[in-house]
Design a protein around this motif. Structure first.
Motif, PDB file in Angstrom:
ATOM      1  N   TYR A  23      22.934  44.735  86.018  1.00  0.00           N
ATOM      2  CA  TYR A  23      23.025  44.673  84.562  1.00  0.00           C
ATOM      3  C   TYR A  23      23.408  46.053  84.007  1.00  0.00           C
ATOM      4  O   TYR A  23      24.218  46.160  83.083  1.00  0.00           O
ATOM      5  N   GLN A  26      27.047  46.449  84.446  1.00  0.00           N
ATOM      6  CA  GLN A  26      27.736  45.630  83.452  1.00  0.00           C
ATOM      7  C   GLN A  26      27.748  46.351  82.098  1.00  0.00           C
ATOM      8  O   GLN A  26      28.779  46.422  81.428  1.00  0.00           O
ATOM      9  N   PRO A  39      22.655  38.019  83.409  1.00  0.00           N
ATOM     10  CA  PRO A  39      22.066  38.631  84.600  1.00  0.00           C
ATOM     11  C   PRO A  39      21.334  37.651  85.519  1.00  0.00           C
ATOM     12  O   PRO A  39      21.356  37.814  86.731  1.00  0.00           O
TER      13      PRO A  39
END
Length: 162
Positions: A23, A26, A39
């Motif tokens: 995450y 990202q 996630p």
């Protein structure tokens, strides 16, 4: 889902710590015109079987029971994208031999289930974004260490799997 076919695949599913690291990667992409994968859906596909009957699923479960996974350490340390699929991902620079062996064991076992093997080279990755239209991914410096000691038979929840 009734008697309709399920879209099934074998996958590595990360624990909470690994998911948190992914995450973070990202988020490091910043604002991009793409669809973020949630996630809780982060995973590495081992083999995608697609539309499967209850009989197929039973055969896949037998295959999974016959495979003995040797645990492995996977380091996700690079980003990339598949232009045609419009997917941005995190992946390992070095693919552990044990992971390739697991993919091969599953493919060989699935041959008894009337599964037609994927012809493309296996490229393990965790999808971070879909509908990713940029021509590059950010140059990020990261390492997500993932101790893999299990895999799962999973039902796809969307029309696309990563």
């Amino acid at each position: 889902m009734g008697n309709s076919a399920k879209r099934l695949f074998f996958a590595l599913w990360p624990n909470e710590v690994v998911r948190g690291g992914l995450y973070g990667i990202q988020k490091s992409f910043g604002q991009v015109s793409a669809r973020k994968l949630a996630p809780e859906l982060f995973h590495i596909t081992l083999v995608y079987m697609g539309a499967s009957s209850a009989k197929d699923q039973s055969c896949y479960e037998e295959v999974a029971d016959s495979v003995r996974l040797r645990s492995l350490n996977l380091t996700l340390d690079r980003t990339g994208f598949f232009r045609r699929a419009q997917v941005a991902f995190a992946a390992p620079t070095e693919i552990p031999e044990v992971l390739l062996e697991l993919n091969e064991q599953l493919n060989q076992g699935l041959s008894q289930c009337d599964y037609e093997r994927e012809l493309r080279t296996y490229r393990p990755h965790v999808t971070l974004f879909r509908k990713y239209k940029l021509k590059t991914t950010p140059d990020l410096d990261f390492k997500v260490e993932w101790r893999v000691d299990r895999f799962a038979l999973v039902e796809s929840v969307s029309t696309n799997t990563g």
